[in-house]
Design a protein around this motif. Structure first.
Motif, short mmCIF file in Angstrom:
data_model
loop_
_atom_site.label_atom_id
_atom_site.label_comp_id
_atom_site.label_asym_id
_atom_site.label_seq_id
_atom_site.Cartn_x
_atom_site.Cartn_y
_atom_site.Cartn_z
N LEU A 266 -13.28 -12.26 2.37
CA LEU A 266 -11.97 -11.24 2.39
C LEU A 266 -12.13 -10.12 2.81
N GLU A 267 -13.18 -9.39 2.68
CA GLU A 267 -13.49 -7.78 3.14
C GLU A 267 -13.00 -7.70 4.54
N VAL A 268 -13.45 -8.83 5.44
CA VAL A 268 -13.38 -8.62 6.90
C VAL A 268 -11.84 -8.61 7.01
N PHE A 269 -10.98 -9.15 6.24
CA PHE A 269 -9.23 -9.03 6.60
C PHE A 269 -8.80 -8.12 5.66
N ALA A 270 -9.24 -7.73 4.64
CA ALA A 270 -8.41 -6.94 3.81
C ALA A 270 -9.02 -5.34 3.32
N SER A 271 -10.18 -5.11 3.87
CA SER A 271 -10.73 -3.77 3.68
C SER A 271 -10.35 -2.77 4.85
N LEU A 318 -1.50 -6.86 8.32
CA LEU A 318 -1.08 -6.51 7.00
C LEU A 318 -0.87 -7.98 6.09
N ASP A 319 -0.02 -8.68 6.81
CA ASP A 319 0.46 -9.82 6.34
C ASP A 319 -0.72 -10.73 5.99
N HIS A 320 -1.70 -10.96 7.05
CA HIS A 320 -2.98 -11.72 6.65
C HIS A 320 -3.59 -10.97 5.48
N ALA A 321 -3.99 -9.72 5.53
CA ALA A 321 -4.62 -8.95 4.38
C ALA A 321 -4.05 -9.42 3.04
N ALA A 322 -2.51 -9.43 3.02
CA ALA A 322 -1.82 -9.81 1.82
C ALA A 322 -2.19 -11.08 1.44
N GLU A 323 -2.02 -12.09 2.13
CA GLU A 323 -2.19 -13.47 2.06
C GLU A 323 -3.44 -13.90 1.39
N TYR A 324 -4.57 -13.24 1.97
CA TYR A 324 -5.88 -13.51 1.57
C TYR A 324 -6.28 -12.71 0.21
N VAL A 341 -4.19 -8.92 -14.32
CA VAL A 341 -4.96 -8.77 -13.11
C VAL A 341 -4.42 -7.28 -12.71
N VAL A 342 -5.06 -6.55 -12.40
CA VAL A 342 -4.99 -5.21 -11.90
C VAL A 342 -5.53 -5.00 -10.43
N LEU A 343 -4.15 -4.61 -9.61
CA LEU A 343 -4.71 -4.45 -8.15
C LEU A 343 -4.58 -2.96 -7.93
N SER A 344 -5.46 -2.68 -6.97
CA SER A 344 -5.69 -1.14 -6.91
C SER A 344 -6.40 -0.91 -5.45
N GLY A 352 1.24 -0.73 1.02
CA GLY A 352 2.76 -1.38 0.74
C GLY A 352 2.50 -2.72 0.48
N LEU A 353 1.37 -3.11 -0.09
CA LEU A 353 1.11 -4.68 -0.18
C LEU A 353 1.22 -5.34 -1.39
N PHE A 354 1.43 -4.42 -2.52
CA PHE A 354 1.47 -5.10 -3.93
C PHE A 354 2.48 -6.45 -4.00
N ASP A 355 3.96 -6.22 -3.67
CA ASP A 355 4.64 -7.36 -3.76
C ASP A 355 4.24 -8.57 -2.90
N SER A 356 3.76 -8.42 -1.60
CA SER A 356 3.48 -9.36 -0.98
C SER A 356 2.03 -10.19 -1.45
#
Ligand SMILES: [Zn+2]
Length: 402
Positions: A266-271, A318-324, A341-344, A352-356
C-alpha cells in the motif's frame, strides 16, 4: 512464610493505595466540579479515605481546591477539586526522517515550546540519536527535573515494545537499533520508544478523535503509510511491534518494489515517498504532466492542485491512492472489528482524499459493519506525534508516581 506474607501485604497495600489515588485523580480529571463527598459517593471509598487521598494529591500539586464560598442560607458550600495539568510533564520526541522535534507536554496534552533540528540525509543512528539527545536536553532544561515523568519517542518503522529496539525502519534504512537503551545512556532518564503511528493513536485516544472509544483502527498516510490498533482501550502492538502495519499490506502482488523489500505494498501507492516515485516512473516512461520538473519536492497539496487543474497523471495517482487506502480500511475493519476508524496524515488531509477513501472503503466493508463503524479524521492538527510520545510516558508512569 510469615515474612513473605508480610512483604506481599506491604506491596499489595502500596499498589492499592496508588490504584485508589489514580481512581480519584481520574475522576477529578474527567469531572472538573467534584467535591470530596461526591468522590466518596462515586468511588464507594469511605469519606475518611477520600480525604486522605485528596490531601495527598493537593500536597503533591496534582489537584487544587477551588471555590470556598460561605453562604448565609446553606452554610459552607463544598470545595470543588480541580486537576492541575502542569503538575507533571513528559518530554515527547518525534524522530522523523527529515526532522527531529521535541517538547515538554503537560498532563492535559499541551506541548510547550517545540524545539526542532534537521536530520542530515543518510546519517547513521549514532549521529541521529546524539542530535535527538541534544534537543531533548534543551527542552528538558525548561522544567525542574522532579516534575519530569520521563521521555517518550515516536519513531518510524517496526519498534519492539517495551525494549524500544527499532527492528526495521525502511525510511531510515535502520535494522536492530536499540534506541531506548542508547537514549537512556545519553540522557540518564527513563525513555519509552514506540512506532510513530502508535504514538499518534495514543494522542488521539487520550486527547483527540478517539476519546472514550474502546476499539479503534488508525490509518496514517504521510512520508510512509502506517497504522495502529487500540483493542479494549489499550494499544495492541503484536509480538514484534508490527500489529496494524497497513502500509505493508499487499495492494498489488506484482507491483513496484517497496522499501521493505516486498512488492506492491500500500505504501508504494499511498505514501508521499511512494507517490514521488510513481510520478518519476510515469515521467520517465514518457507521460505528459504539469508535474514535470517538480517530482523531487512534491507535497500532497501540489498533487491535489494539479489534479484540480486537470492534470491526468496527478488525478490518476490520487484516485489510486484513495482506492487502495479505502481497501486497507475495509480489510482493517474485517480484521479488527473496530467501532471507529481514524484517518490521518498529509496525503489524506492535504491531498483532500478523506471522502474518496471513505467511498472506496464502503463497498468492501463487511455489510454488518457498514452502518456501525464510524470513520473520522484525526483531530490533533499539530505536533501530534510529540504529544503521543509524551502521552505514552504519562500512561505508563503516572500511576507509579502518585
Ligand atoms: Zn512494504
Amino acid at each position: 512464610m510469615t515474612a513473605m506474607r508480610t512483604g506481599r501485604g506491604k506491596v499489595d497495600g502500596r499498589l492499592m493505595q496508588r490504584a485508589n489515588r489514580a481512581l480519584v485523580l481520574d475522576l477529578v480529571r474527567d469531572q472538573p466540579t467534584l467535591s470530596r463527598a461526591a468522590i466518596a459517593r462515586q468511588t464507594r471509598l469511605s469519606p475518611a479515605a477520600v480525604s486522605g487521598i485528596v490531601d495527598h494529591l493537593v500536597r503533591e500539586g496534582w489537584v487544587r481546591e477551588e471555590g470556598a464560598v460561605v453562604t448565609g442560607t446553606v452554610g459552607r458550600r463544598p470545595l470543588r477539586l480541580a486537576f492541575v495539568p502542569e503538575a507533571r510533564l513528559a518530554l515527547g520526541i518525534d524522530l522523523d526522517v527529515r526532522e527531529i522535534s521535541a517538547a515538554l507536554v503537560d498532563l492535559g496534552g499541551r506541548p510547550r515550546t517545540v524545539h526542532r533540528v534537521a536530520v542530515p540525509s543518510g546519517a547513521d543512528p549514532t549521529v541521529v540519536l546524539a542530535l535527538a539527545a541534544d534537543l531533548a536536553r534543551q527542552a528538558m532544561s525548561e522544567a525542574p527535573a522532579e516534575r519530569l515523568l520521563g521521555v517518550g519517542m515516536a519513531v518510524p518503522g517496526m519498534v519492539r515494545w517495551p525494549d524500544g529496539v527499532n527492528l526495521f525502519s525502511p525510511n531510515f534504512g535502520w535494522r536492530d537499533v536499540p534506541i531506548r537503551a542508547k537514549m537512556e545512556e545519553l540522557l540518564g532518564v527513563p525513555v519509552l520508544v514506540d512506532n510513530e503511528v502508535r504514538a499518534l493513536a495514543q494522542a488521539e485516544h487520550q486527547y483527540g478523535a478517539a476519546r472514550q472509544a474502546r476499539t479503534v483502527v488508525f490509518v496514517d498516510a504521510g512520508s510512509g503509510v502506517g497504522g495502529a490498533v487500540i483493542l479494549d482501550g489499550q494499544l495492541y502492538r503484536g509480538m514484534h511491534g508490527a500489529a496494524g502495519e497497513v502500509g505493508h499490506n499487499t495492494a498489488e502482488p506484482h507491483g513496484p518494489r517497496c522499501g521493505c523489500g516486498n512488492r506492491g505494498c500500500l505504501e508504494v501507492f499511498a505514501s508521499l515517498i511512494g507517490l514521488e516515485m510513481r510520478v518519476r516512473d510515469a515521467l520517465t516512461a514518457g507521460r505528459v504532466s504539469s508535474l514535470t520538473g517538480r517530482q523531487g519536492a512534491l507535497t500532497p497539496k501540489d498533487l491535489a492542485c494539479a489534479a484540480a487543474a486537470g492534470d491526468e497523471l496527478a488525478r490518476e495517482l490520487l484516485d489510486h491512492a484513495a482506492e487502495y487506502l479505502g481497501l486497507a480500511v475495509a480489510n482493517a475493519v474485517a480484521n479488527w472489528d473496530p467501532e471507529l476508524v481514524v484517518l490521518s496524515g498529509p496525503v489524506i488531509r492535504e491531498g483532500g482524499l478523506f471522502d474518496s477513501v471513505l467511498a472506496a472503503s464502503r463497498p468492501a466493508v463487511l455489510e454488518v459493519a457498514r452502518a456501525r463503524v464510524r470513520v473520522t479524521s484525526a483531530e490533533i492538527a499539530e505536533n501530534v506525534k510529540i504529544i503521543g510520545a509524551a502521552s505514552l510516558v504519562i500512561t505508563e508512569h503516572l500511576a507509579a508516581s502518585l
